[in-house]
Design a protein around this motif. Sequence first.
Motif, short mmCIF file in Angstrom:
data_model
loop_
_atom_site.label_atom_id
_atom_site.label_comp_id
_atom_site.label_asym_id
_atom_site.label_seq_id
_atom_site.Cartn_x
_atom_site.Cartn_y
_atom_site.Cartn_z
N LEU A 1 44.68 16.08 -10.65
CA LEU A 1 43.86 17.25 -10.92
C LEU A 1 42.45 16.84 -11.33
O LEU A 1 42.26 15.85 -12.05
CB LEU A 1 44.49 18.10 -12.03
CG LEU A 1 45.95 18.52 -11.82
CD1 LEU A 1 46.41 19.39 -12.97
CD2 LEU A 1 46.12 19.24 -10.49
N ASP A 2 41.47 17.60 -10.86
CA ASP A 2 40.08 17.33 -11.22
C ASP A 2 39.85 17.74 -12.67
O ASP A 2 40.12 18.88 -13.05
CB ASP A 2 39.12 18.10 -10.30
CG ASP A 2 39.19 17.63 -8.86
OD1 ASP A 2 39.72 16.53 -8.63
OD2 ASP A 2 38.69 18.35 -7.98
N ARG A 3 39.34 16.81 -13.49
CA ARG A 3 39.10 17.07 -14.90
C ARG A 3 37.69 17.57 -15.14
O ARG A 3 36.75 17.21 -14.42
CB ARG A 3 39.34 15.79 -15.72
CG ARG A 3 40.71 15.14 -15.55
CD ARG A 3 41.82 15.99 -16.15
NE ARG A 3 41.65 16.18 -17.57
CZ ARG A 3 42.07 15.32 -18.51
NH1 ARG A 3 42.68 14.19 -18.12
NH2 ARG A 3 41.91 15.57 -19.78
N LEU B 1 43.37 26.05 -8.76
CA LEU B 1 43.15 24.76 -9.42
C LEU B 1 42.79 23.72 -8.36
O LEU B 1 43.36 23.70 -7.27
CB LEU B 1 44.42 24.36 -10.15
CG LEU B 1 44.42 23.17 -11.11
CD1 LEU B 1 43.41 23.39 -12.23
CD2 LEU B 1 45.82 22.98 -11.69
N GLY C 1 42.22 19.75 -6.93
CA GLY C 1 42.76 18.41 -7.07
C GLY C 1 42.61 17.61 -5.79
O GLY C 1 42.08 18.11 -4.78
N TYR D 1 40.67 21.43 -16.78
CA TYR D 1 40.73 21.13 -15.35
C TYR D 1 39.79 22.06 -14.59
O TYR D 1 39.42 23.13 -15.06
CB TYR D 1 42.17 21.28 -14.84
CG TYR D 1 43.14 20.38 -15.55
CD1 TYR D 1 43.21 19.02 -15.24
CD2 TYR D 1 43.96 20.86 -16.56
CE1 TYR D 1 44.10 18.18 -15.90
CE2 TYR D 1 44.85 20.03 -17.24
CZ TYR D 1 44.91 18.69 -16.91
OH TYR D 1 45.76 17.86 -17.57
N ARG D 2 39.40 21.61 -13.39
CA ARG D 2 38.44 22.36 -12.59
C ARG D 2 39.14 23.43 -11.75
O ARG D 2 40.16 23.17 -11.13
CB ARG D 2 37.64 21.41 -11.68
CG ARG D 2 36.47 22.07 -10.98
CD ARG D 2 35.54 21.02 -10.38
NE ARG D 2 36.19 20.28 -9.29
CZ ARG D 2 36.15 20.65 -8.02
NH1 ARG D 2 35.48 21.74 -7.66
NH2 ARG D 2 36.74 19.93 -7.09
N TRP D 3 38.52 24.61 -11.73
CA TRP D 3 39.04 25.75 -10.98
C TRP D 3 38.00 26.21 -9.97
O TRP D 3 36.83 25.86 -10.06
CB TRP D 3 39.40 26.90 -11.93
CG TRP D 3 40.49 26.57 -12.88
CD1 TRP D 3 40.40 25.82 -14.01
CD2 TRP D 3 41.87 26.95 -12.77
NE1 TRP D 3 41.63 25.71 -14.63
CE2 TRP D 3 42.54 26.40 -13.89
CE3 TRP D 3 42.59 27.71 -11.85
CZ2 TRP D 3 43.90 26.58 -14.10
CZ3 TRP D 3 43.94 27.90 -12.05
CH2 TRP D 3 44.60 27.34 -13.16
N PRO E 1 47.20 13.56 -19.20
CA PRO E 1 46.81 14.53 -18.16
C PRO E 1 47.99 14.97 -17.31
O PRO E 1 48.93 14.21 -17.07
CB PRO E 1 45.77 13.77 -17.34
CG PRO E 1 46.13 12.32 -17.52
CD PRO E 1 46.65 12.21 -18.93
N SER F 1 41.24 24.91 -20.05
CA SER F 1 42.39 24.11 -19.65
C SER F 1 42.08 22.64 -19.51
O SER F 1 42.98 21.80 -19.50
CB SER F 1 42.95 24.64 -18.32
OG SER F 1 41.99 24.48 -17.28
#
Length: 268
Positions: free
Chosen positions: A223-225, A180, A182, A233-235, A144, A231
């Motif tokens: 980063l939030d998965r 993004l 996190g 990751y959380r947006w 990650p 990607s």
Amino acid sequence: MQFRQKALSKLQSPEELDLPVRFARPQGRLVLAVTVVVMAAAAFWAFTGSVSSKLGAPGILTHADGSYLLQTPFAGQVTAVHAKEGQLLAAGAPLLQVGTEQGERTVRAVAGGRVTALLARVGAVVTAGADVATVERVKGPDDPLVAVLYVPAASGAAIPVGATVDLTVQSVPQQRYGVLRGRVKEVGRTPQTPARIGGFLGDTGLAAQFTRQGNPVSVLVELDRTTRTRSGYRWSSTDGPPYTLDSTTSVTGAVHLSVQRPVDWLFP
């Protein structure tokens, strides 16, 4: 004196005692009610309300163990390159050949990782200690990403572990895909020198950029998965960009600081 005499004469007149008392008009009562409501709301917010603030800082996407600059211990001419950018190498894997007066010598990876930049080409003449490649310390392609922000040293103490962070990614249009998400995982305790930043990122140019305003402290952002985006990751948008993210991508972080009370009340 004339006004006082008139007032006393009215009070002494019996017919004045029978006049009804005049209260405020409806418009006046409405203004009074609105004023009371506003004052009550302001007092309630002063006791229970809060103000949040953000701290902006530049940074970069990378992996938790960072990168290193691979240097050649040999002087001579590069005769062969055994790796290419993006390739994963095991520790001790050959990266290039250098022709020296004593014959061919092999420059090997110090630690396993992914080659992010090749600084030497076939035919180039190198001196001992010259940088020949940048290698990112990863175990596999699915490791990650993290974000590392470089915050002014005076502001580091205000950042709590666990604080939410919004990251604007340079390569991603913010108006279309948002930011993004996190959280702060770790806050550095000592200011980072250009040498330490360059050693961690494997890039002296970035080190000079991040220390332009003085030696900062590093803030590690996890980063939030999620499995719902391309990607991974959380947006702030639903889907995020339709492509993966690369390490060494520049970001700008907005750290949400601890909630603060608007008024500090002092009681005896």
